[in-house]
Design a protein around this motif. Structure first.
Motif, mmCIF file in Angstrom:
data_model
loop_
_atom_site.group_PDB
_atom_site.id
_atom_site.type_symbol
_atom_site.label_atom_id
_atom_site.label_comp_id
_atom_site.label_asym_id
_atom_site.label_seq_id
_atom_site.Cartn_x
_atom_site.Cartn_y
_atom_site.Cartn_z
ATOM 1 N N SER A 26 0.809 -1.224 0.000
ATOM 2 C CA SER A 26 0.000 0.000 0.000
ATOM 3 C C SER A 26 0.838 1.268 0.000
ATOM 4 C CB SER A 26 -0.942 0.020 1.204
ATOM 5 O OG SER A 26 -1.954 -0.933 1.038
ATOM 6 N N ARG A 27 1.879 1.294 0.808
ATOM 7 C CA ARG A 27 2.714 2.482 0.884
ATOM 8 C C ARG A 27 3.443 2.708 -0.436
ATOM 9 N NH1 ARG A 27 7.028 4.521 0.248
ATOM 10 N NH2 ARG A 27 7.880 2.484 -0.235
ATOM 11 N N TRP B 77 1.110 4.025 -3.059
ATOM 12 C CA TRP B 77 0.822 5.447 -2.816
ATOM 13 C C TRP B 77 2.011 6.312 -3.250
ATOM 14 C CZ3 TRP B 77 3.166 8.860 0.702
ATOM 15 C CH2 TRP B 77 2.569 10.130 0.744
ATOM 16 N N PRO C 254 3.284 7.760 4.638
ATOM 17 C CA PRO C 254 2.043 8.548 4.643
ATOM 18 C C PRO C 254 1.695 9.140 6.005
ATOM 19 C CG PRO C 254 1.713 6.481 3.480
ATOM 20 C CD PRO C 254 3.062 6.406 4.133
ATOM 21 N N TRP D 253 -4.846 8.480 2.524
ATOM 22 C CA TRP D 253 -4.299 7.142 2.742
ATOM 23 C C TRP D 253 -4.431 6.752 4.217
ATOM 24 C CZ3 TRP D 253 -0.693 4.463 5.501
ATOM 25 C CH2 TRP D 253 -0.221 3.267 4.975
ATOM 26 N N GLN E 142 -6.678 3.753 5.935
ATOM 27 C CA GLN E 142 -6.090 2.729 6.801
ATOM 28 C C GLN E 142 -6.781 2.717 8.163
ATOM 29 O OE1 GLN E 142 -4.232 1.207 4.046
ATOM 30 N NE2 GLN E 142 -3.099 0.521 5.808
ATOM 31 N N PHE F 232 -5.217 0.540 1.056
ATOM 32 C CA PHE F 232 -5.112 1.206 -0.246
ATOM 33 C C PHE F 232 -4.841 0.194 -1.359
ATOM 34 C CE2 PHE F 232 -2.709 3.738 -3.444
ATOM 35 C CZ PHE F 232 -3.725 4.616 -3.790
#
Length: 171
Positions: free
Chosen positions: A16-17, A20, A53, A90, A94, A100
């Motif tokens: 996810s990170r 992003w 994020p 984001w 979470q 995400f």
């Protein structure tokens, strides 16, 4: 560019990170060439706390001013603010239990799309993904930017049929 193509571009990304980060970098690319962003990527990572994020979501005006003074990155207030907003979205996702990666991969059908034929600037799927991201509040996520991001993150495999990476990425 060769190393980026051979090692990174088009490899399915599920973190996810990382998804992003790549989306934010593609937003910074708007109106510029990808090589410009690639050359500045490490500076972006340093300036945006390794695209954490949670950290970026806490940025305020002083951070924006610091970034606007950083010649090693693209100094666009709109793009910097979009990245901070994107981090807040984001984090909010979470916190609500919505990952995400799951969000974007579900829109894409859960697995990489193997394209055939000419490479378009955008597709109905990138338009759908763009709309979903915009509804969440993300900026610099038009269908062309989103399609480039989908290619980079392996959501769509646009390696040419005769490219050695196509099969490897597909596996």
């Amino acid at each position: 560019m060769q190393t980026y193509h051979d090692e990174e571009w088009g490899v399915p990304e599920y973190d996810s990170r990382a998804l992003w980060e790549k989306l934010m970098l593609d937003g910074f690319q708007a109106g510029l060439s990808w090589i410009t962003i690639l050359r500045k990527r490490e500076a972006f990572r340093e300036a945006f706390h390794q695209f954490n994020p949670e950290a970026v979501a806490r940025f305020h005006e002083a951070d924006i001013e610091r970034l606007l003074g950083n010649a090693a990155i693209i100094r666009s207030r709109a793009k910097i603010e979009a990245t901070i907003t994107g981090a807040r979205i984001w984090v909010s996702m979470q916190s609500a239990g919505e990952d995400f990666s799951t969000f974007v991969w579900n829109i894409a059908g859960g697995k990489p799309i193997q394209s055939k034929g000419p490479i378009p600037a955008s597709t109905p799927l990138s338009e759908q993904m763009s709309k979903a991201l915009k509804q969440r509040g993300f900026k610099f996520v038009g269908p062309v930017i989103v399609y480039a991001w989908m290619q980079a993150t392996g959501i769509v495999n646009d390696h040419a049929a005769d490219c050695f990476r196509r099969k490897a990425v597909n596996e």
